[in-house]
Design a protein around this motif. Structure first.
Motif, mmCIF file in Angstrom:
data_model
loop_
_atom_site.group_PDB
_atom_site.id
_atom_site.type_symbol
_atom_site.label_atom_id
_atom_site.label_comp_id
_atom_site.label_asym_id
_atom_site.label_seq_id
_atom_site.Cartn_x
_atom_site.Cartn_y
_atom_site.Cartn_z
ATOM 1 N N ALA A 218 0.827 -1.216 0.000
ATOM 2 C CA ALA A 218 0.000 0.000 0.000
ATOM 3 C C ALA A 218 0.858 1.262 0.000
ATOM 4 N N GLU A 219 0.302 2.306 -0.591
ATOM 5 C CA GLU A 219 0.938 3.618 -0.579
ATOM 6 C C GLU A 219 0.795 4.274 0.795
ATOM 7 N N ARG A 220 -0.361 4.034 1.439
ATOM 8 C CA ARG A 220 -0.621 4.617 2.761
ATOM 9 C C ARG A 220 -1.231 3.558 3.667
ATOM 10 N N HIS A 221 -1.033 3.751 4.965
ATOM 11 C CA HIS A 221 -1.596 2.852 5.972
ATOM 12 C C HIS A 221 -2.187 3.668 7.111
ATOM 13 N N CYS A 222 -3.173 3.100 7.764
ATOM 14 C CA CYS A 222 -3.534 3.579 9.103
ATOM 15 C C CYS A 222 -3.946 2.366 9.929
ATOM 16 N N LEU A 223 -3.599 2.404 11.195
ATOM 17 C CA LEU A 223 -3.864 1.313 12.120
ATOM 18 C C LEU A 223 -4.927 1.746 13.114
ATOM 19 N N VAL A 224 -5.963 0.932 13.296
ATOM 20 C CA VAL A 224 -6.996 1.181 14.296
ATOM 21 C C VAL A 224 -6.740 0.213 15.444
ATOM 22 N N THR A 225 -6.387 0.759 16.589
ATOM 23 C CA THR A 225 -5.969 -0.070 17.705
ATOM 24 C C THR A 225 -6.985 0.004 18.851
ATOM 25 N N PRO A 226 -7.191 -1.099 19.597
ATOM 26 C CA PRO A 226 -8.211 -1.128 20.651
ATOM 27 C C PRO A 226 -7.735 -0.471 21.943
ATOM 28 N N TYR A 227 -7.917 0.838 22.012
ATOM 29 C CA TYR A 227 -7.514 1.569 23.218
ATOM 30 C C TYR A 227 -8.568 2.631 23.532
ATOM 31 N N PRO A 228 -9.114 2.651 24.741
ATOM 32 C CA PRO A 228 -8.883 1.722 25.849
ATOM 33 C C PRO A 228 -9.330 0.294 25.512
ATOM 34 N N GLY A 229 -8.712 -0.678 26.171
ATOM 35 C CA GLY A 229 -9.066 -2.067 25.955
ATOM 36 C C GLY A 229 -10.215 -2.500 26.850
ATOM 37 N N PHE A 230 -10.564 -3.781 26.754
ATOM 38 C CA PHE A 230 -11.607 -4.319 27.625
ATOM 39 C C PHE A 230 -11.158 -4.319 29.084
ATOM 40 N N SER A 231 -9.867 -4.251 29.304
ATOM 41 C CA SER A 231 -9.309 -4.101 30.647
ATOM 42 C C SER A 231 -8.036 -3.268 30.504
ATOM 43 N N PRO A 232 -7.543 -2.665 31.584
ATOM 44 C CA PRO A 232 -6.337 -1.821 31.479
ATOM 45 C C PRO A 232 -5.135 -2.560 30.895
ATOM 46 N N GLU A 233 -4.956 -3.835 31.286
ATOM 47 C CA GLU A 233 -3.784 -4.552 30.772
ATOM 48 C C GLU A 233 -3.913 -4.821 29.270
ATOM 49 N N TYR A 234 -5.141 -5.044 28.777
ATOM 50 C CA TYR A 234 -5.321 -5.237 27.341
ATOM 51 C C TYR A 234 -5.006 -3.940 26.594
ATOM 52 N N GLY A 235 -5.399 -2.827 27.166
ATOM 53 C CA GLY A 235 -5.103 -1.548 26.542
ATOM 54 C C GLY A 235 -3.613 -1.269 26.478
ATOM 55 N N ASP A 236 -2.912 -1.566 27.572
ATOM 56 C CA ASP A 236 -1.461 -1.361 27.594
ATOM 57 C C ASP A 236 -0.777 -2.236 26.544
ATOM 58 N N GLN A 237 -1.233 -3.500 26.438
ATOM 59 C CA GLN A 237 -0.630 -4.389 25.451
ATOM 60 C C GLN A 237 -0.912 -3.917 24.030
ATOM 61 N N SER A 238 -2.116 -3.418 23.792
ATOM 62 C CA SER A 238 -2.449 -2.946 22.445
ATOM 63 C C SER A 238 -1.580 -1.754 22.054
ATOM 64 N N GLU A 239 -1.259 -0.892 23.011
ATOM 65 C CA GLU A 239 -0.384 0.242 22.717
ATOM 66 C C GLU A 239 1.012 -0.237 22.316
ATOM 67 N N LYS A 240 1.545 -1.216 23.041
ATOM 68 C CA LYS A 240 2.868 -1.753 22.704
ATOM 69 C C LYS A 240 2.860 -2.374 21.309
ATOM 70 N N GLU A 241 1.816 -3.147 21.035
ATOM 71 C CA GLU A 241 1.727 -3.813 19.739
ATOM 72 C C GLU A 241 1.609 -2.793 18.611
ATOM 73 N N ALA A 242 0.761 -1.794 18.794
ATOM 74 C CA ALA A 242 0.547 -0.795 17.744
ATOM 75 C C ALA A 242 1.827 -0.031 17.435
#
Length: 368
Positions: A218-242
Protein backbone atom coordinates in the motif's frame (compact mmCIF):
# COMPACT_ATOMS: atom_id res chain seq x y z
CA UNK A 1 -25.15 2.00 31.03
CA UNK A 2 -25.80 4.50 28.26
CA UNK A 3 -26.90 3.49 24.77
CA UNK A 4 -25.41 4.82 21.58
CA UNK A 5 -27.72 5.33 18.62
CA UNK A 6 -25.74 5.88 15.44
CA UNK A 7 -27.01 6.45 11.93
CA UNK A 8 -25.37 6.86 8.53
CA UNK A 9 -27.07 6.41 5.16
CA UNK A 10 -29.46 3.46 5.27
CA UNK A 11 -27.94 1.82 8.38
CA UNK A 12 -28.88 2.61 11.95
CA UNK A 13 -27.28 0.92 14.95
CA UNK A 14 -28.15 0.87 18.60
CA UNK A 15 -25.14 -0.08 20.74
CA UNK A 16 -25.34 -1.07 24.40
CA UNK A 17 -22.86 -2.34 26.98
CA UNK A 18 -24.37 -4.14 29.94
CA UNK A 19 -23.76 -6.60 32.75
CA UNK A 20 -24.62 -10.17 31.77
CA UNK A 21 -28.06 -10.74 33.24
CA UNK A 22 -31.58 -11.59 32.13
CA UNK A 23 -32.02 -10.15 28.64
CA UNK A 24 -35.16 -10.03 26.53
CA UNK A 25 -34.29 -10.78 22.91
CA UNK A 26 -36.94 -12.12 20.56
CA UNK A 27 -37.07 -12.45 16.81
CA UNK A 28 -37.43 -14.80 13.87
CA UNK A 29 -34.02 -16.48 13.54
CA UNK A 30 -31.48 -17.17 16.30
CA UNK A 31 -27.88 -18.20 15.52
CA UNK A 32 -25.58 -19.48 18.28
CA UNK A 33 -21.99 -20.71 17.95
CA UNK A 34 -20.40 -23.44 20.04
CA UNK A 35 -16.73 -23.35 21.00
CA UNK A 36 -14.24 -24.75 23.46
CA UNK A 37 -14.28 -21.26 25.03
CA UNK A 38 -16.51 -21.19 28.11
CA UNK A 39 -17.96 -17.80 27.18
CA UNK A 40 -19.79 -19.36 24.18
CA UNK A 41 -22.78 -20.18 26.41
CA UNK A 42 -22.90 -16.79 28.18
CA UNK A 43 -25.37 -15.08 25.82
CA UNK A 44 -27.75 -18.04 25.48
CA UNK A 45 -27.65 -18.55 29.25
CA UNK A 46 -29.16 -15.13 30.02
CA UNK A 47 -31.36 -14.74 26.94
CA UNK A 48 -35.14 -14.92 27.06
CA UNK A 49 -37.32 -14.80 23.95
CA UNK A 50 -39.03 -16.86 21.27
CA UNK A 51 -37.94 -17.51 17.69
CA UNK A 52 -39.36 -19.30 14.67
CA UNK A 53 -36.02 -21.01 13.95
CA UNK A 54 -32.72 -21.45 15.80
CA UNK A 55 -29.43 -23.07 14.90
CA UNK A 56 -26.09 -23.78 16.55
CA UNK A 57 -22.95 -23.49 14.42
CA UNK A 58 -20.69 -26.42 15.40
CA UNK A 59 -17.36 -26.52 13.60
CA UNK A 60 -15.65 -29.86 13.06
CA UNK A 61 -12.65 -28.85 15.19
CA UNK A 62 -13.52 -29.93 18.74
CA UNK A 63 -10.20 -29.65 20.59
CA UNK A 64 -9.06 -32.12 23.24
CA UNK A 65 -10.48 -30.74 26.49
CA UNK A 66 -14.01 -32.14 26.07
CA UNK A 67 -15.53 -28.70 26.67
CA UNK A 68 -16.88 -28.46 23.12
CA UNK A 69 -19.10 -31.53 23.52
CA UNK A 70 -20.57 -30.12 26.74
CA UNK A 71 -21.15 -26.72 25.13
CA UNK A 72 -22.73 -28.30 22.05
CA UNK A 73 -25.25 -30.14 24.20
CA UNK A 74 -26.08 -27.08 26.29
CA UNK A 75 -26.52 -24.76 23.32
CA UNK A 76 -28.74 -27.20 21.43
CA UNK A 77 -30.85 -27.55 24.58
CA UNK A 78 -31.21 -23.78 24.86
CA UNK A 79 -31.90 -23.42 21.13
CA UNK A 80 -34.73 -25.95 21.44
CA UNK A 81 -36.16 -24.02 24.39
CA UNK A 82 -36.05 -20.70 22.52
CA UNK A 83 -37.34 -21.76 19.09
CA UNK A 84 -40.30 -23.47 17.44
CA UNK A 85 -37.88 -25.46 15.25
CA UNK A 86 -34.13 -25.97 15.01
CA UNK A 87 -31.93 -26.28 11.92
CA UNK A 88 -28.73 -28.34 11.80
CA UNK A 89 -26.13 -26.88 9.42
CA UNK A 90 -23.67 -29.78 9.73
CA UNK A 91 -20.10 -29.92 11.03
CA UNK A 92 -17.66 -28.75 8.36
CA UNK A 93 -14.19 -27.47 9.21
CA UNK A 94 -13.95 -23.83 10.24
CA UNK A 95 -11.72 -23.31 7.18
CA UNK A 96 -14.34 -24.71 4.77
CA UNK A 97 -15.44 -21.17 3.99
CA UNK A 98 -17.52 -21.87 0.87
CA UNK A 99 -19.68 -24.52 2.55
CA UNK A 100 -20.33 -22.41 5.64
CA UNK A 101 -20.99 -19.28 3.59
CA UNK A 102 -23.59 -21.09 1.48
CA UNK A 103 -25.18 -22.94 4.43
CA UNK A 104 -25.66 -19.75 6.46
CA UNK A 105 -27.01 -17.75 3.50
CA UNK A 106 -29.37 -20.58 2.56
CA UNK A 107 -30.78 -20.75 6.11
CA UNK A 108 -31.44 -17.00 6.12
CA UNK A 109 -33.03 -17.11 2.65
CA UNK A 110 -35.20 -20.13 3.48
CA UNK A 111 -36.47 -18.58 6.72
CA UNK A 112 -37.18 -15.33 4.87
CA UNK A 113 -39.27 -17.20 2.29
CA UNK A 114 -41.13 -19.25 4.93
CA UNK A 115 -42.14 -16.13 6.87
CA UNK A 116 -42.83 -14.06 3.77
CA UNK A 117 -41.08 -10.93 5.01
CA UNK A 118 -37.65 -9.60 6.06
CA UNK A 119 -36.40 -11.12 9.29
CA UNK A 120 -35.61 -9.93 12.77
CA UNK A 121 -32.41 -11.88 13.43
CA UNK A 122 -30.25 -12.37 16.54
CA UNK A 123 -26.69 -13.75 16.34
CA UNK A 124 -24.30 -14.52 19.19
CA UNK A 125 -20.94 -13.54 17.66
CA UNK A 126 -18.83 -14.15 20.79
CA UNK A 127 -17.15 -17.23 19.28
CA UNK A 128 -18.12 -16.83 15.63
CA UNK A 129 -15.01 -16.05 13.50
CA UNK A 130 -15.03 -12.53 12.10
CA UNK A 131 -15.11 -13.79 8.50
CA UNK A 132 -18.45 -15.53 9.03
CA UNK A 133 -19.87 -12.68 11.10
CA UNK A 134 -19.07 -10.16 8.36
CA UNK A 135 -20.32 -12.49 5.62
CA UNK A 136 -23.59 -12.73 7.51
CA UNK A 137 -23.82 -8.94 7.85
CA UNK A 138 -23.08 -8.45 4.15
CA UNK A 139 -25.57 -11.02 2.93
CA UNK A 140 -28.40 -10.06 5.27
CA UNK A 141 -28.30 -6.36 4.41
CA UNK A 142 -27.31 -6.48 0.73
CA UNK A 143 -30.01 -9.09 -0.03
CA UNK A 144 -32.73 -7.27 1.90
CA UNK A 145 -33.31 -10.44 3.92
CA UNK A 146 -33.41 -8.73 7.32
CA UNK A 147 -34.96 -5.62 8.75
CA UNK A 148 -33.02 -5.88 12.02
CA UNK A 149 -29.86 -7.77 12.87
CA UNK A 150 -28.82 -7.92 16.51
CA UNK A 151 -25.23 -9.02 17.21
CA UNK A 152 -24.48 -10.03 20.80
CA UNK A 153 -20.93 -10.27 22.13
CA UNK A 154 -19.73 -11.55 25.51
CA UNK A 155 -16.35 -10.16 26.54
CA UNK A 156 -13.72 -12.80 27.29
CA UNK A 157 -11.06 -12.89 29.99
CA UNK A 158 -7.94 -13.97 28.13
CA UNK A 159 -5.14 -15.68 29.99
CA UNK A 160 -1.79 -13.84 29.87
CA UNK A 161 0.63 -15.26 27.36
CA UNK A 162 4.38 -14.76 27.18
CA UNK A 163 4.08 -15.39 23.46
CA UNK A 164 1.95 -12.32 22.93
CA UNK A 165 4.78 -9.84 23.06
CA UNK A 166 5.28 -7.22 20.39
CA UNK A 167 5.69 -8.76 16.93
CA UNK A 168 6.19 -12.23 18.43
CA UNK A 169 5.71 -15.15 15.99
CA UNK A 170 4.17 -17.20 18.82
CA UNK A 171 0.51 -16.36 19.27
CA UNK A 172 -2.01 -17.40 21.89
CA UNK A 173 -5.04 -17.64 19.58
CA UNK A 174 -3.88 -18.94 16.17
CA UNK A 175 -1.23 -21.20 14.71
CA UNK A 176 0.38 -21.29 11.29
CA UNK A 177 0.19 -18.82 8.43
CA UNK A 178 -2.75 -16.55 7.78
CA UNK A 179 -4.50 -16.30 4.43
CA UNK A 180 -6.53 -13.25 3.44
CA UNK A 181 -10.14 -13.69 2.37
CA UNK A 182 -12.26 -10.92 0.82
CA UNK A 183 -15.59 -10.88 2.65
CA UNK A 184 -18.45 -12.05 0.40
CA UNK A 185 -20.99 -9.28 -0.36
CA UNK A 186 -18.48 -6.70 0.98
CA UNK A 187 -15.72 -7.13 -1.62
CA UNK A 188 -15.91 -3.53 -2.84
CA UNK A 189 -15.09 -2.54 -6.41
CA UNK A 190 -11.93 -2.80 -8.50
CA UNK A 191 -10.01 0.44 -8.94
CA UNK A 192 -6.88 -0.50 -10.93
CA UNK A 193 -6.03 3.16 -11.58
CA UNK A 194 -5.75 4.00 -7.87
CA UNK A 195 -3.01 3.33 -5.36
CA UNK A 196 -3.95 1.27 -2.30
CA UNK A 197 -4.52 2.56 1.22
CA UNK A 198 -4.80 -0.09 3.94
CA UNK A 199 -6.97 0.56 7.00
CA UNK A 200 -6.17 -2.22 9.46
CA UNK A 201 -7.78 -2.95 12.80
CA UNK A 202 -5.18 -4.73 14.89
CA UNK A 203 -5.05 -6.66 18.13
CA UNK A 204 -2.32 -8.66 19.82
CA UNK A 205 -1.19 -10.90 16.94
CA UNK A 206 0.87 -8.31 15.12
CA UNK A 207 3.56 -10.61 13.71
CA UNK A 208 1.13 -12.19 11.24
CA UNK A 209 -0.66 -8.84 10.83
CA UNK A 210 2.60 -7.28 9.67
CA UNK A 211 3.05 -9.92 6.97
CA UNK A 212 -0.54 -9.66 5.79
CA UNK A 213 -0.47 -5.86 5.63
CA UNK A 214 2.76 -5.88 3.60
CA UNK A 215 1.21 -8.13 0.94
CA UNK A 216 -0.89 -5.20 -0.29
CA UNK A 217 2.15 -2.96 -0.98
CA UNK A 218 0.00 0.00 0.00
CA UNK A 219 0.94 3.62 -0.58
CA UNK A 220 -0.62 4.62 2.76
CA UNK A 221 -1.60 2.85 5.97
CA UNK A 222 -3.53 3.58 9.10
CA UNK A 223 -3.86 1.31 12.12
CA UNK A 224 -7.00 1.18 14.30
CA UNK A 225 -5.97 -0.07 17.70
CA UNK A 226 -8.21 -1.13 20.65
CA UNK A 227 -7.51 1.57 23.22
CA UNK A 228 -8.88 1.72 25.85
CA UNK A 229 -9.07 -2.07 25.95
CA UNK A 230 -11.61 -4.32 27.62
CA UNK A 231 -9.31 -4.10 30.65
CA UNK A 232 -6.34 -1.82 31.48
CA UNK A 233 -3.78 -4.55 30.77
CA UNK A 234 -5.32 -5.24 27.34
CA UNK A 235 -5.10 -1.55 26.54
CA UNK A 236 -1.46 -1.36 27.59
CA UNK A 237 -0.63 -4.39 25.45
CA UNK A 238 -2.45 -2.95 22.44
CA UNK A 239 -0.38 0.24 22.72
CA UNK A 240 2.87 -1.75 22.70
CA UNK A 241 1.73 -3.81 19.74
CA UNK A 242 0.55 -0.79 17.74
CA UNK A 243 3.77 1.13 18.25
CA UNK A 244 5.92 -1.87 17.38
CA UNK A 245 3.91 -2.51 14.21
CA UNK A 246 3.97 1.17 13.24
CA UNK A 247 7.76 1.22 13.58
CA UNK A 248 8.03 -1.93 11.48
CA UNK A 249 5.85 -0.41 8.75
CA UNK A 250 7.63 2.97 9.00
CA UNK A 251 4.48 4.80 10.11
CA UNK A 252 4.26 7.82 12.37
CA UNK A 253 2.01 8.50 15.35
CA UNK A 254 -0.64 10.23 13.21
CA UNK A 255 -1.32 6.95 11.44
CA UNK A 256 -2.32 5.16 14.67
CA UNK A 257 -6.02 5.72 15.35
CA UNK A 258 -7.23 4.69 18.79
CA UNK A 259 -10.75 3.38 19.34
CA UNK A 260 -12.31 1.76 22.44
CA UNK A 261 -12.17 -2.03 22.06
CA UNK A 262 -15.94 -2.56 22.18
CA UNK A 263 -17.11 0.56 20.37
CA UNK A 264 -18.36 -0.50 16.93
CA UNK A 265 -19.99 2.88 16.33
CA UNK A 266 -16.70 4.73 16.87
CA UNK A 267 -14.87 2.24 14.65
CA UNK A 268 -17.39 2.79 11.84
CA UNK A 269 -17.04 6.55 12.22
CA UNK A 270 -13.23 6.37 12.07
CA UNK A 271 -13.27 4.26 8.91
CA UNK A 272 -15.89 6.40 7.14
CA UNK A 273 -13.92 9.55 7.98
CA UNK A 274 -10.80 8.00 6.42
CA UNK A 275 -12.79 6.95 3.34
CA UNK A 276 -14.25 10.45 2.95
CA UNK A 277 -10.92 12.19 3.37
CA UNK A 278 -9.50 11.45 -0.08
CA UNK A 279 -10.76 9.68 -3.21
CA UNK A 280 -7.32 9.24 -4.75
CA UNK A 281 -6.84 5.84 -3.10
CA UNK A 282 -8.46 2.43 -3.23
CA UNK A 283 -9.12 1.61 0.42
CA UNK A 284 -8.80 -1.95 1.72
CA UNK A 285 -9.95 -2.74 5.26
CA UNK A 286 -8.18 -5.55 7.10
CA UNK A 287 -10.17 -6.84 10.10
CA UNK A 288 -7.36 -8.19 12.29
CA UNK A 289 -8.41 -6.75 15.66
CA UNK A 290 -11.41 -6.95 17.97
CA UNK A 291 -14.76 -8.30 16.84
CA UNK A 292 -16.59 -5.03 17.69
CA UNK A 293 -14.09 -3.15 15.51
CA UNK A 294 -14.86 -5.64 12.72
CA UNK A 295 -18.56 -4.82 13.12
CA UNK A 296 -17.70 -1.15 12.64
CA UNK A 297 -15.64 -1.95 9.53
CA UNK A 298 -18.55 -4.02 8.21
CA UNK A 299 -20.99 -1.15 8.70
CA UNK A 300 -18.62 1.16 6.82
CA UNK A 301 -18.48 -1.32 3.94
CA UNK A 302 -22.29 -1.52 3.83
CA UNK A 303 -22.49 2.26 3.53
CA UNK A 304 -19.47 2.78 1.23
CA UNK A 305 -19.70 0.02 -1.44
CA UNK A 306 -16.29 0.89 -2.95
CA UNK A 307 -14.59 -0.16 0.30
CA UNK A 308 -13.06 -3.67 0.17
CA UNK A 309 -13.22 -5.69 3.37
CA UNK A 310 -10.75 -8.51 4.06
CA UNK A 311 -10.48 -11.02 6.93
CA UNK A 312 -7.80 -13.49 7.84
CA UNK A 313 -8.17 -17.25 8.22
CA UNK A 314 -5.39 -19.01 10.19
CA UNK A 315 -4.18 -22.54 9.60
CA UNK A 316 -5.50 -23.48 13.04
CA UNK A 317 -7.20 -21.88 16.02
CA UNK A 318 -5.58 -22.57 19.41
CA UNK A 319 -7.85 -24.22 21.97
CA UNK A 320 -8.37 -21.78 24.84
CA UNK A 321 -10.66 -21.80 27.86
CA UNK A 322 -11.57 -18.07 27.90
CA UNK A 323 -14.35 -17.52 30.44
CA UNK A 324 -16.76 -14.61 30.17
CA UNK A 325 -16.03 -11.43 32.08
CA UNK A 326 -19.69 -10.84 32.93
CA UNK A 327 -19.96 -7.92 30.47
CA UNK A 328 -21.95 -8.13 27.24
CA UNK A 329 -22.37 -5.88 24.21
CA UNK A 330 -25.41 -5.60 21.96
CA UNK A 331 -25.22 -4.10 18.46
CA UNK A 332 -28.64 -3.86 16.82
CA UNK A 333 -28.52 -2.91 13.16
CA UNK A 334 -31.56 -1.68 11.25
CA UNK A 335 -31.65 -1.50 7.48
CA UNK A 336 -33.70 1.66 7.00
CA UNK A 337 -34.30 0.78 3.34
CA UNK A 338 -36.42 -2.23 4.41
CA UNK A 339 -40.00 -1.58 5.46
CA UNK A 340 -40.39 -2.32 9.17
CA UNK A 341 -43.10 -2.50 11.76
CA UNK A 342 -42.58 -2.20 15.54
CA UNK A 343 -42.60 -5.95 16.26
CA UNK A 344 -40.18 -7.99 18.36
CA UNK A 345 -39.12 -4.87 20.25
CA UNK A 346 -38.07 -2.91 17.17
CA UNK A 347 -39.44 0.22 18.82
CA UNK A 348 -36.35 0.29 21.03
CA UNK A 349 -34.28 1.25 17.98
CA UNK A 350 -35.24 4.87 18.62
CA UNK A 351 -35.10 6.92 21.76
CA UNK A 352 -34.70 10.42 23.14
CA UNK A 353 -30.97 10.47 22.32
CA UNK A 354 -31.32 9.30 18.70
CA UNK A 355 -28.95 10.96 16.27
CA UNK A 356 -30.44 13.07 13.49
CA UNK A 357 -30.71 11.61 10.00
CA UNK A 358 -27.33 11.87 8.31
CA UNK A 359 -25.52 12.70 11.56
CA UNK A 360 -22.87 10.10 12.18
CA UNK A 361 -21.90 11.39 15.62
CA UNK A 362 -22.79 8.80 18.29
CA UNK A 363 -24.12 9.71 21.70
CA UNK A 364 -21.27 9.20 24.23
CA UNK A 365 -21.38 5.73 25.78
CA UNK A 366 -19.85 3.96 28.73
CA UNK A 367 -17.27 2.53 26.34
CA UNK A 368 -15.63 5.86 25.60
Amino acid sequence: MNDVIWRRGHVEMRQERRISERMEAAGDLLVLTSSWERRCIEVARVMHGRYAVATVITFAEEGTSGRRADHDAELWRLATEHAVSVADLGRQSVSDVESWRDAIAELVARTRIELGRPLDMVVDVSCLPKYYMLTLMGYCVSSGSVRSLRLLYAEGRYAPSDGNTSLSPDHAFTEGAWRSLPVPYLEGRLSPDKKVEVIASIGFETFQARKLIRVYEAERHCLVTPYPGFSPEYGDQSEKEAKALATNLDLDEREILRCPAGDAAAAAEIVIDVLDRCDRFKEVGLCLGTKPHAIGFGIAALIRPDFTLVCRMPDRYVETETPATGIMWSYKLHDLSVATSPTHGDADAMGPNAAREGDGSPVPSAAT
